[in-house]
Scaffold this active site. Structure first.
Site, PDB file in Angstrom:
ATOM      1  CG  HIS A 138      -1.659   1.272   1.458  1.00 32.49           C
ATOM      2  ND1 HIS A 138      -1.348   2.191   2.444  1.00 32.49           N
ATOM      3  CD2 HIS A 138      -2.727   1.794   0.803  1.00 32.49           C
ATOM      4  CE1 HIS A 138      -2.191   3.190   2.403  1.00 32.49           C
ATOM      5  NE2 HIS A 138      -3.033   2.982   1.404  1.00 32.49           N
ATOM      6  CG  ASN A 139      -0.421   5.058  -0.035  1.00 31.70           C
ATOM      7  OD1 ASN A 139      -1.075   4.832  -1.050  1.00 31.70           O
ATOM      8  ND2 ASN A 139      -0.881   5.849   0.923  1.00 31.70           N
ATOM      9  CD  GLU A 168      -2.058   2.576  -3.498  1.00 29.63           C
ATOM     10  OE1 GLU A 168      -3.155   3.125  -3.692  1.00 29.63           O
ATOM     11  OE2 GLU A 168      -1.663   2.193  -2.378  1.00 29.63           O
ATOM     12  CG  ASP A 170      -1.351   7.086  -4.262  1.00 34.47           C
ATOM     13  OD1 ASP A 170      -1.664   5.985  -4.726  1.00 34.47           O
ATOM     14  OD2 ASP A 170      -1.550   7.407  -3.072  1.00 34.47           O
ATOM     15  CG  HIS A 191      -0.740   9.947   0.977  1.00 31.47           C
ATOM     16  ND1 HIS A 191      -0.892   9.811   2.327  1.00 31.47           N
ATOM     17  CD2 HIS A 191      -1.903   9.514   0.438  1.00 31.47           C
ATOM     18  CE1 HIS A 191      -2.087   9.302   2.597  1.00 31.47           C
ATOM     19  NE2 HIS A 191      -2.706   9.119   1.461  1.00 31.47           N
ATOM     20  CD  GLU A 228      -5.275   6.908  -4.588  1.00 32.58           C
ATOM     21  OE1 GLU A 228      -5.405   8.041  -4.089  1.00 32.58           O
ATOM     22  OE2 GLU A 228      -5.040   5.890  -3.918  1.00 32.58           O
ATOM     23  CE  LYS A 281     -12.185   4.701 -10.536  1.00 27.91           C
ATOM     24  NZ  LYS A 281     -13.320   3.774 -10.676  1.00 27.91           N
ATOM     25  CB  SER A 357     -10.035  -1.192  -4.410  1.00 27.72           C
ATOM     26  OG  SER A 357      -9.077  -1.505  -5.402  1.00 27.72           O
ATOM     27  NE  ARG A 386      -4.091  -2.169  -4.123  1.00 21.21           N
ATOM     28  CZ  ARG A 386      -4.217  -0.989  -3.523  1.00 21.21           C
ATOM     29  NH1 ARG A 386      -5.413  -0.391  -3.499  1.00 21.21           N
ATOM     30  NH2 ARG A 386      -3.196  -0.398  -2.957  1.00 21.21           N
TER      31      ARG A 386
END
Length: 577
Positions: A138-139, A168, A170, A191, A228, A281, A357, A386
């Site tokens: 994560h991140n 991941e 972002d 972030h 993301e 997406k 997710s 996820r």
């Protein structure tokens, strides 16, 4: 009492594990077990405190529960290997304890740690992707907390070498000299709407190319990039150019026919070796609140009142959290192989390459309700899920991954920079299959078999070996051992079981004068449960962590076993067990 006197000089055995659901294999074994159990000490069984090859064979077949009975030739080979002398015919106390202290006597079944988990690797890795638990981050760019942590491209290399297969990123619009050297046209990774530092997207992609399948891990299996997206059209197009130019043929692109017709099952990891898969997406994004990947700012708002992050985001960006975000650039839209879609219910799961997710709070609600729990299991037989931490975890603490694994969720994203119990569970989970980051789900969760039967697990803590003093003080440690069971529902038992403290002995503390201390666990879902064994130092005010080992119940081995200890970042504590 059975081994107490035999090990007066060296206490090298850590644990005796027995499983009441596993019967002894024959009447002969039952008689052997009874004969040894009736002996006051091993001195009554082994002449002159020494163990012959025949004695070793009998001991192993009776107590170590091998899948096949070992032979006298096996015992003789073991004896020669541990002594290094083909002329030696017996083991003394020290050499026998050395034998039990070796890696191949680990509490974790060593066959399950091999490529293919003891089976043919290519066959093991030939199931659809949705049939695996996948080691996930994560991140990934963050090295610290979620508010003002430092971002680093090198963190991607670190987690990939640790066995992570889903990272991941972002992505946000860049600006002139943000970070330094940005001409203003390069997308950045951070972030968003926090005080975390910023790095260039192209630097992250370059590290991914160089590290995804590199030495020393040499892991050939696919890497999933979870995107993301917060970038505008121009910056999305630049992201597409970067991925095209740097990753090239490494990218897995969805076939246009599949794009139109859909996909019934994802390919296998075996077919996707050395491929990088983008998850993101493809169509219009509407409101940020409908974006399943908007976890860091909005996940807690529905449960905890107005999110502190919503106010922070508004003040720093000049827009509300539920404002529309840009539509997807048509160039970038061609890259995601796994399509991130909004979850609308189990009645409408979509095609295999479409996935959703879930925040940890939502997962907990779905798992707590029996009806939706079974639907979730069925959903995850085909679809990808996820799971990400709730937004209030600003300290980068981790969620309990077992809740999600138990219903077949493939990717539970954890903060690798945090050395806590969930990361220990994650490390233990993915020791299987050579730490390749893909572990085949249980037959029940794949729809090919039934759950494991409930069982009673008995663990006897006998001793520890060579425990370090992590405080760098001159005090001699006062160790004890905790046993925490992590699972679903009543299988969750933490903080309830621990041994008595042994004063002033970190080298070879022995519990209950060598007889050990025994603890019993009723386990209703052994497929999901993980036993965490923790060595602690009792101290004034707060006890100190020494080391721990997390072992899935499904891979525990019965018998007298050695438990290797790891530090909070899952690095071996040298020689300790």
């Amino acid at each position: 009492e059975l081994i107490r006197k035999f090990f007066m000089d060296r206490r090298e055995i850590a644990f005796l594990i027995s499983n009441e659901m596993r019967p002894l294999r024959s009447e002969r074994q039952q008689q052997e077990y009874q004969d040894l159990a009736n002996a006051e000490t091993l001195l009554d069984v082994f002449d002159d405190s020494q163990m012959s090859a025949t004695d070793l064979m009998d001991f192993w077949n009776t107590f170590q529960a091998p899948t096949e009975r070992v032979s006298l030739e096996w015992a003789q080979a073991k004896l020669e290997k541990v002594t290094g002398d083909p002329l030696v015919t017996k083991l003394d106390t020290m050499t026998f304890s050395m034998l039990l202290d070796k890696k191949d006597n680990s509490v974790f079944d060593p066959e399950r740690m091999q490529p293919g988990a003891g089976a043919d690797l290519a066959e093991y890795m030939s199931q659809p992707l949705a049939h695996y638990w996948i080691n996930s981050s994560h991140n990934t760019y963050l090295t610290g907390d979620q508010l003002q942590g430092i971002s680093s491209a090198e963190q991607y290399s670190y987690v990939l070498q640790k066995g992570c297969r889903c990272v991941e990123i972002d992505c946000w619009d860049g600006a002139f000299n943000i970070p330094d050297g940005n001409p203003g046209t390069e997308p950045i990774v951070t972030h968003g709407n926090t005080f975390c530092s910023k790095i260039l997207f192209k630097d992250v992609i370059q590290v991914l190319k160089e590290s995804a399948f590199a030495h020393p891990a040499n892991n050939p299996y696919p890497v999933i990039i979870s995107i993301e997206m917060h970038c505008s059209h121009d910056f999305q197009k630049r992201m597409w150019e970067i991925c095209r130019d740097i990753l090239g043929d490494m990218l897995l692109i969805l076939d246009p026919d599949v794009d139109k017709m859909g996909m019934e099952a994802l390919p296998s990891p075996e077919k996707l070796k050395h491929k990088i898969i983008i998850k993101g997406k493809r169509g219009m994004q509407t409101k940020a609140g409908e974006d399943e990947e908007k976890e860091s700012l909005s996940e807690t708002s529905s449960n905890d009142g107005d999110s502190m992050f919503g106010a922070l985001e508004k003040s720093r960006s000049g827009r509300k959290a539920d404002d529309a975000v840009p539509a997807t650039d048509p160039n970038w839209a061609m890259l995601p192989y796994l399509w991130a879609i909004k979850f609308t219910g189990f009645h409408n799961p979509g095609h295999a390459h479409q996935m959703s997710s879930f925040g940890e709070s939502r997962v907990r609600k779905l798992v707590d309700a029996e009806r939706t729990r079974e639907h979730f299991v069925t959903y995850n037989k085909k679809q990808f899920s996820r799971i990400y931490p709730k937004g209030s975890r600003v300290d980068s603490s981790n969620l309990n991954p077992i809740t999600s694994w138990a219903v077949g969720c493939q990717m539970v994203a954890l903060n690798y920079q945090t050395g806590d119990a969930p990361m220990s569970l994650n490390f233990g989970k993915f020791l299987e299959n050579n730490q390749f980051g893909y572990v085949l789900k249980s037959p029940y969760l794949r729809g090919t078999g039934h759950r494991m039967e409930p069982l009673i697990l008995r663990v006897t803590v006998l001793s520890c070996q060579r425990l370090p003093n992590n405080n760098n003080s001159r005090d001699i440690i006062d160790p004890y051992v905790k046993l925490d069971l992590h699972g679903v529902g009543s299988d969750n038992k933490q903080g309830l079981y621990k041994t008595r403290t042994v004063l002033d002995n970190g080298f070879n503390p022995v519990f209950n004068n060598g007889r050990g201390e025994t603890f019993a666990f009723e386990i209703y879902d052994p497929d999901s449960a993980i036993l965490r064994i923790i060595a602690m130092d009792e101290d004034v005010g707060q006890d100190d962590f020494i080391g721990a080992c997390s072992v899935p119940v499904s891979v525990l081995r019965a018998g007298y076993r050695h438990v290797p200890l790891l530090d909070e970042y899952n690095t071996a504590v040298r020689q300790a067990g």
